[in-house]
Write an enzyme that holds these catalytic residues in place. Structure first.
Site, mmCIF file in Angstrom:
data_model
loop_
_atom_site.group_PDB
_atom_site.id
_atom_site.type_symbol
_atom_site.label_atom_id
_atom_site.label_comp_id
_atom_site.label_asym_id
_atom_site.label_seq_id
_atom_site.Cartn_x
_atom_site.Cartn_y
_atom_site.Cartn_z
ATOM 1 N N GLY A 34 0.831 -1.202 0.000
ATOM 2 C CA GLY A 34 0.000 0.000 0.000
ATOM 3 C C GLY A 34 0.859 1.243 0.000
ATOM 4 O O GLY A 34 0.675 2.149 0.813
ATOM 5 N N ALA A 35 1.797 1.315 -0.953
ATOM 6 C CA ALA A 35 2.846 2.337 -0.910
ATOM 7 C C ALA A 35 2.581 3.543 -1.790
ATOM 8 O O ALA A 35 3.357 4.493 -1.758
ATOM 9 C CB ALA A 35 4.181 1.703 -1.321
ATOM 10 N N ASN A 36 1.511 3.542 -2.558
ATOM 11 C CA ASN A 36 1.376 4.605 -3.563
ATOM 12 C C ASN A 36 0.752 5.882 -3.026
ATOM 13 O O ASN A 36 0.771 6.915 -3.692
ATOM 14 C CB ASN A 36 0.565 4.102 -4.763
ATOM 15 C CG ASN A 36 -0.866 3.751 -4.408
ATOM 16 O OD1 ASN A 36 -1.108 2.665 -3.889
ATOM 17 N ND2 ASN A 36 -1.811 4.636 -4.659
ATOM 18 N N GLY A 38 -0.745 8.168 0.821
ATOM 19 C CA GLY A 38 -0.960 8.248 2.257
ATOM 20 C C GLY A 38 0.230 7.849 3.099
ATOM 21 O O GLY A 38 1.383 8.147 2.786
ATOM 22 N N ILE A 39 -0.063 7.155 4.199
ATOM 23 C CA ILE A 39 0.959 6.769 5.156
ATOM 24 C C ILE A 39 2.018 5.879 4.505
ATOM 25 O O ILE A 39 3.212 5.994 4.795
ATOM 26 C CB ILE A 39 0.311 6.067 6.358
ATOM 27 C CG1 ILE A 39 -0.532 7.067 7.161
ATOM 28 C CG2 ILE A 39 1.366 5.441 7.274
ATOM 29 C CD1 ILE A 39 -1.355 6.434 8.258
ATOM 30 N N GLY A 40 1.583 4.986 3.617
ATOM 31 C CA GLY A 40 2.537 4.097 2.960
ATOM 32 C C GLY A 40 3.567 4.859 2.150
ATOM 33 O O GLY A 40 4.763 4.563 2.203
ATOM 34 N N SER A 169 -4.260 -0.604 14.660
ATOM 35 C CA SER A 169 -4.975 0.640 14.960
ATOM 36 C C SER A 169 -5.269 0.702 16.451
ATOM 37 O O SER A 169 -5.475 -0.330 17.094
ATOM 38 C CB SER A 169 -6.300 0.696 14.187
ATOM 39 O OG SER A 169 -7.109 1.767 14.638
ATOM 40 N N TYR A 208 -13.819 -3.050 10.229
ATOM 41 C CA TYR A 208 -12.455 -2.573 10.018
ATOM 42 C C TYR A 208 -11.656 -2.685 11.310
ATOM 43 O O TYR A 208 -10.524 -3.191 11.316
ATOM 44 C CB TYR A 208 -12.458 -1.128 9.522
ATOM 45 C CG TYR A 208 -11.081 -0.504 9.495
ATOM 46 C CD1 TYR A 208 -10.201 -0.767 8.450
ATOM 47 C CD2 TYR A 208 -10.659 0.335 10.531
ATOM 48 C CE1 TYR A 208 -8.926 -0.210 8.437
ATOM 49 C CE2 TYR A 208 -9.394 0.892 10.522
ATOM 50 C CZ TYR A 208 -8.528 0.618 9.476
ATOM 51 O OH TYR A 208 -7.270 1.160 9.473
#
Length: 344
Positions: A34-36, A38-40, A169, A208
């Site tokens: 999930g690197a593209n 936000g946090i990633g 989380s 979630y």
């Protein structure tokens, strides 16, 4: 013990955020799921500034992934970012991602399992699973287990300690796995993911958070089954409530409510990434203190009373067993990994 609201709000203030840790990742390979965005993506920028030998940006979208690789170079000067495609809503894609690692033959020192989704509704994947459960728990666990031999081999070949970081989380303090699901060992995950169970709107909204609890369970269980002498540190980290695209698929009044909370309390995305980086490279002189731990605010926190209590410990083991059973049917390498590297 559940932190007080005042304590949690304290850590939602920018002025209270610790600086990002520094380190030298020369020659090491880091993979961020999930690197593209936000946090990633912010996490990748920090790793780039530590001169990582390779950074694998594991993304679902070819177009968005390529854009992220270009942005990484533009914003940091780092030109060794690589896009590898993985779609966690598709078990076949996870297997192909693992196959690529086997064919690549390179080292893997750090993996940060950041990819997640929160659609707020029951949506089935092509594999027939609820999308939130498959992406956030099953596929995340699947890719980590398939890459575990590569992670351990890297540590042994180079005399180093690898790290596996699952992004959890602090919402786990607010939920449990309900008793009617816990009372079905062997079918807890299937129950939580079922349309019948998720007809309850509250359960759907909490799903979630439940999957983030499952991420912590997986980290704790994997650490326990690897044993204290394994050359890999496994932990779970809470990034805090940050500005994120995670909630982009929410709808209706719930989406509006979340947007209000985001406006009032959310941290900048980069602040959340500091916590992921700390879990991945922090305490280099005392890394064993991070084995199987829950990390928040760049320090070890005690998990919820449910997690450390008898019901939570049993639920953790039941979910671990069920997870391995589900994944073993998808790929025989799972049982090979369990037999070779994981104590019973």
């Amino acid at each position: 013990m559940k932190p007080k609201i005042s304590e949690r709000l304290k850590w939602q203030r920018v002025k209270n955020q610790p600086p990002v840790v520094s380190g030298d990742l020369s020659g090491k390979t880091v993979c961020v799921l999930g690197a593209n965005t936000g946090i990633g993506f912010e996490t990748c920028k920090h790793f780039a500034n530590m001169n990582a030998g390779r950074i694998i940006l594991a993304c679902r979208s070819e177009a968005r992934g390529q854009e992220a690789v270009q942005r990484l170079e533009q914003e940091t000067g780092y030109a060794k970012g690589e896009l590898w495609i993985i779609d966690l809503s598709d078990f076949r894609s996870v297997r192909q991602f693992a196959d690529r690692w086997e064919n690549d033959g390179g080292r893997l020192d750090i993996i940060v399992a950041n990819a997640a989704m929160e659609p707020g509704k029951h949506v089935l994947t092509k594999d027939g699973w609820d999308s939130t459960v498959q992406v956030n728990h099953l596929s995340t666990s699947f890719v980590i287990l398939l890459l575990l031999p590569r992670i351990l081999k890297t540590a042994r070949d180079h005399g180093s300690l690898s790290r596996i970081v699952l992004v959890s989380s602090e919402l786990l303090y607010d939920i449990t796995v309900e008793k009617d699901a816990r009372d079905k060992p062997g079918n807890i995950i299937r129950t939580l993911a079922s349309a019948e169970y998720l007809k309850d709107t509250r359960r759907m909204r909490e799903l979630y958070s439940v999957t983030k609890l499952m991420n912590l369970f997986f980290a704790r269980a994997l650490n326990a089954h690897l044993g204290p002498s394994a050359p890999v540190i496994v932990n779970a980290v809470a990034p805090g409530f940050c500005v994120s695209e995670l909630r982009r698929d929410l709808s209706g009044g719930f989406k509006y409510m979340v947007k209000v909370f985001e406006y009032m309390f959310a941290l900048p995305t980069e602040c959340g990434s500091r916590r992921l980086v700390w879990a991945a490279v922090g305490l280099p002189n005392a890394p064993d203190s991070l084995r199987g731990q829950y990390i928040n605010c760049c320090e070890v926190w005690e998990p919820s009373d449910f997690v450390i209590g008898a019901d939570g410990r049993k639920c953790q083991q039941d979910i671990w067993i069920e997870t391995l059973a589900i994944l073993d049917k998808l790929d025989p390498r799972i049982s090979e990994v369990a037999d070779t590297y994981l104590a019973a």
